[in-house]
Design a protein around this motif. Structure first.
Motif, PDB file in Angstrom:
ATOM      1  N   ASN A 264       0.819  -1.221   0.000  1.00  0.00           N
ATOM      2  CA  ASN A 264       0.000   0.000   0.000  1.00  0.00           C
ATOM      3  C   ASN A 264       0.851   1.270   0.000  1.00  0.00           C
ATOM      4  N   VAL A 265       2.142   1.130  -0.316  1.00  0.00           N
ATOM      5  CA  VAL A 265       3.046   2.285  -0.376  1.00  0.00           C
ATOM      6  C   VAL A 265       3.311   2.636  -1.842  1.00  0.00           C
ATOM      7  N   VAL A 266       3.132   3.900  -2.208  1.00  0.00           N
ATOM      8  CA  VAL A 266       3.337   4.338  -3.588  1.00  0.00           C
ATOM      9  C   VAL A 266       4.250   5.565  -3.600  1.00  0.00           C
ATOM     10  N   LEU A 267       5.128   5.624  -4.595  1.00  0.00           N
ATOM     11  CA  LEU A 267       6.080   6.730  -4.730  1.00  0.00           C
ATOM     12  C   LEU A 267       5.478   7.853  -5.560  1.00  0.00           C
ATOM     13  N   LEU A 268       5.781   9.093  -5.171  1.00  0.00           N
ATOM     14  CA  LEU A 268       5.232  10.265  -5.839  1.00  0.00           C
ATOM     15  C   LEU A 268       6.324  11.317  -5.979  1.00  0.00           C
ATOM     16  N   GLY A 269       6.376  11.992  -7.122  1.00  0.00           N
ATOM     17  CA  GLY A 269       7.323  13.091  -7.307  1.00  0.00           C
ATOM     18  C   GLY A 269       8.761  12.627  -7.279  1.00  0.00           C
ATOM     19  N   ASP A 270       9.622  13.407  -6.594  1.00  0.00           N
ATOM     20  CA  ASP A 270      11.055  13.110  -6.574  1.00  0.00           C
ATOM     21  C   ASP A 270      11.397  11.791  -5.897  1.00  0.00           C
ATOM     22  N   ALA A 271      10.501  11.224  -5.119  1.00  0.00           N
ATOM     23  CA  ALA A 271      10.746   9.904  -4.540  1.00  0.00           C
ATOM     24  C   ALA A 271      10.700   8.823  -5.619  1.00  0.00           C
ATOM     25  N   ALA A 272       9.982   9.112  -6.727  1.00  0.00           N
ATOM     26  CA  ALA A 272       9.846   8.150  -7.823  1.00  0.00           C
ATOM     27  C   ALA A 272      10.832   8.414  -8.948  1.00  0.00           C
ATOM     28  N   HIS A 273      11.146   9.685  -9.207  1.00  0.00           N
ATOM     29  CA  HIS A 273      11.975  10.034 -10.360  1.00  0.00           C
ATOM     30  C   HIS A 273      12.484  11.456 -10.214  1.00  0.00           C
ATOM     31  N   THR A 274      13.635  11.740 -10.794  1.00  0.00           N
ATOM     32  CA  THR A 274      14.123  13.112 -10.894  1.00  0.00           C
ATOM     33  C   THR A 274      14.565  13.375 -12.327  1.00  0.00           C
ATOM     34  N   THR A 275      14.465  14.617 -12.746  1.00  0.00           N
ATOM     35  CA  THR A 275      14.945  15.038 -14.062  1.00  0.00           C
ATOM     36  C   THR A 275      15.805  16.284 -13.880  1.00  0.00           C
ATOM     37  N   HIS A 276      16.844  16.388 -14.645  1.00  0.00           N
ATOM     38  CA  HIS A 276      17.840  17.441 -14.464  1.00  0.00           C
ATOM     39  C   HIS A 276      17.187  18.823 -14.405  1.00  0.00           C
ATOM     40  N   TYR A 277      17.667  19.631 -13.463  1.00  0.00           N
ATOM     41  CA  TYR A 277      17.065  20.936 -13.203  1.00  0.00           C
ATOM     42  C   TYR A 277      17.112  21.869 -14.415  1.00  0.00           C
ATOM     43  N   SER A 278      17.987  21.609 -15.380  1.00  0.00           N
ATOM     44  CA  SER A 278      18.151  22.530 -16.503  1.00  0.00           C
ATOM     45  C   SER A 278      16.946  22.563 -17.437  1.00  0.00           C
ATOM     46  N   ILE A 279      15.999  21.613 -17.291  1.00  0.00           N
ATOM     47  CA  ILE A 279      14.788  21.696 -18.118  1.00  0.00           C
ATOM     48  C   ILE A 279      13.606  22.256 -17.324  1.00  0.00           C
TER      49      ILE A 279
END
Length: 398
Positions: A264-279
């Motif tokens: 019952n635990v789901v990842l959201l936002g930066d806990a799931a993925h990150t993308t380089h700040y330059s975009i």
């Protein structure tokens, strides 16, 4: 449904808002480990399309965000004293403090409990039907089941620091400065009537050569103020003092996960993925995660199937964004390849940095092809088709 959101950033707060709007009887608590107003990050950027999407789901918070944002449509690049301007799409900046205040107030008005200074560790997970891990790239909830989520982190080469300044920029501004140890650059944008964000980046050899790796905060900010004196126009840079009084220099970490939910635990936002700040897409992607998760829980009756749909949809949506972010980071890591062009051509290729074809074509030739493609529709379609195929082939050979 009883829901516990661990992490009081944009993703967790907006998800709680959407869930309450769907069904006011949901029992929702957002747990944030930091005190009220202690967030860091100066301003965040987003584009007009996000406002449209927010308005479709919660017009009230969308209006408040729009009213608190500043706008720009020009990009300006300064390269060793020469300047060039590009007229582009409308962009927005909003202070991170203000953005979180808007979402917190809206969530509480709908009946969400928001508890600050309440840290949730790996061993004290709340008792809830659904636990949303929105606690960032260093998620403790994710690490509790590290073998199940399968997180992978790729560390970028360049170093960067996230600063503020009282210089208010009315355009998205780049400044590239050549030193005896290599190039150093910043990108800056306004987010309020009296402050802007200023991100400084350079290669590790330049960072060490300039002595920035060994300076305390006052000396480090002073050195950067001298390097970017032209664009700062006498205004100071503002840092975030560390325990050792040093400027916080980082290497960006790109996070991916093999799966986004377990039990019952789901990842959201930066806990799931990150993308380089330059975009400039991190906040937008976190909010889009929140929308997709709330809609899946509304439309799919059983929890495992709803979480599976959420993961499937967001993975698919992220593919092009993650590719763009990866190529954007590589463009800056290979800056010497482009910096010798005339400023207007270099800036044009800066705008093309998401292209998978660009690293494999001589910059001058790519620029001429790109200009021709604007006039010839067939050539534009060929370029769009050829890019990913050439990139995959050359990558495989390497």
């Amino acid at each position: 449904m009883k829901v516990a959101c661990v992490g009081g950033g944009p993703a967790g707060l907006y998800f709680s808002i959407l869930m309450k709007l769907q069904d006011p009887s949901h029992d929702i608590t957002v747990y944030e480990r930091n005190p009220v107003g202690s967030t860091y990050g100066w301003g965040v950027t987003y584009w007009a399309g996000l406002l449209d999407r927010l308005g479709a789901h919660d017009p009230e918070s969308a209006r408040a965000v729009a009213e608190s944002s500043v706008r720009w449509s020009d990009g300006i690049a300064h390269v060793n004293g020469a300047s060039t301007t590009h007229h582009g799409d409308e962009g927005f900046g909003i202070g991170r403090h203000r953005f979180l205040d808007i979402l917190t107030e809206r969530a509480r008005s709908l009946g969400v409990r928001v508890e600050f200074e309440h840290e949730i560790g790996a061993d004290d997970v709340p008792d809830a039907d659904l636990v949303v891990a929105a606690d960032g790239v260093n998620s403790r909830l994710r690490e509790r089941h590290a073998d199940r989520f399968g997180a992978r982190i790729d560390v970028g080469r360049n170093v960067y620091t996230w600063l503020g300044t009282t210089r208010v920029f009315d355009a998205f501004t780049f400044s590239f400065v050549e030193t005896e140890h290599g190039w150093i650059w910043c990108y800056a944008y306004g987010f309020s009537g009296d402050h802007s964000t200023c991100v400084v980046e350079c290669a590790p050899d330049t960072w060490r050569g300039l002595g920035l790796d060994d300076m305390n905060e006052a000396d480090g900010l002073g050195a950067l103020e001298k390097l970017f004196a032209d664009v700062l126009d006498g205004h100071p840079l503002i840092g975030r003092a560390q325990a050792d009084d040093a400027v916080q220099w980082l290497n960006f970490r790109t996070l991916t996960n093999e799966t986004w939910y377990h039990g019952n635990v789901v990842l959201l936002g930066d806990a799931a993925h990150t993308t380089h700040y330059s975009i400039g897409a991190g906040t937008t992607l976190a909010l889009e995660d929140a929308v997709a998760l709330a809609e899946a829980l509304r439309d799919v009756p059983d929890l495992p199937s709803a979480l599976a749909r959420y993961e499937r949809e967001r993975r698919s949506a992220l593919l092009s964004v993650q590719s763009a972010a990866r190529h954007s980071a590589q463009w800056y890591e290979n800056l010497p390849r482009y910096i010798g062009l005339a400023p207007d051509r270099m800036f044009a290729l800066l705008g093309q940095r998401h292209s998978p074809l660009l690293p494999y074509v001589p910059p001058q030739l790519y620029y001429r092809i790109d200009r021709a493609a604007e006039r010839l529709d067939a050539l534009r379609r060929l370029k769009r088709w050829l890019g990913p195929r050439v990139a995959r082939t050359l990558h495989a050979r390497r």
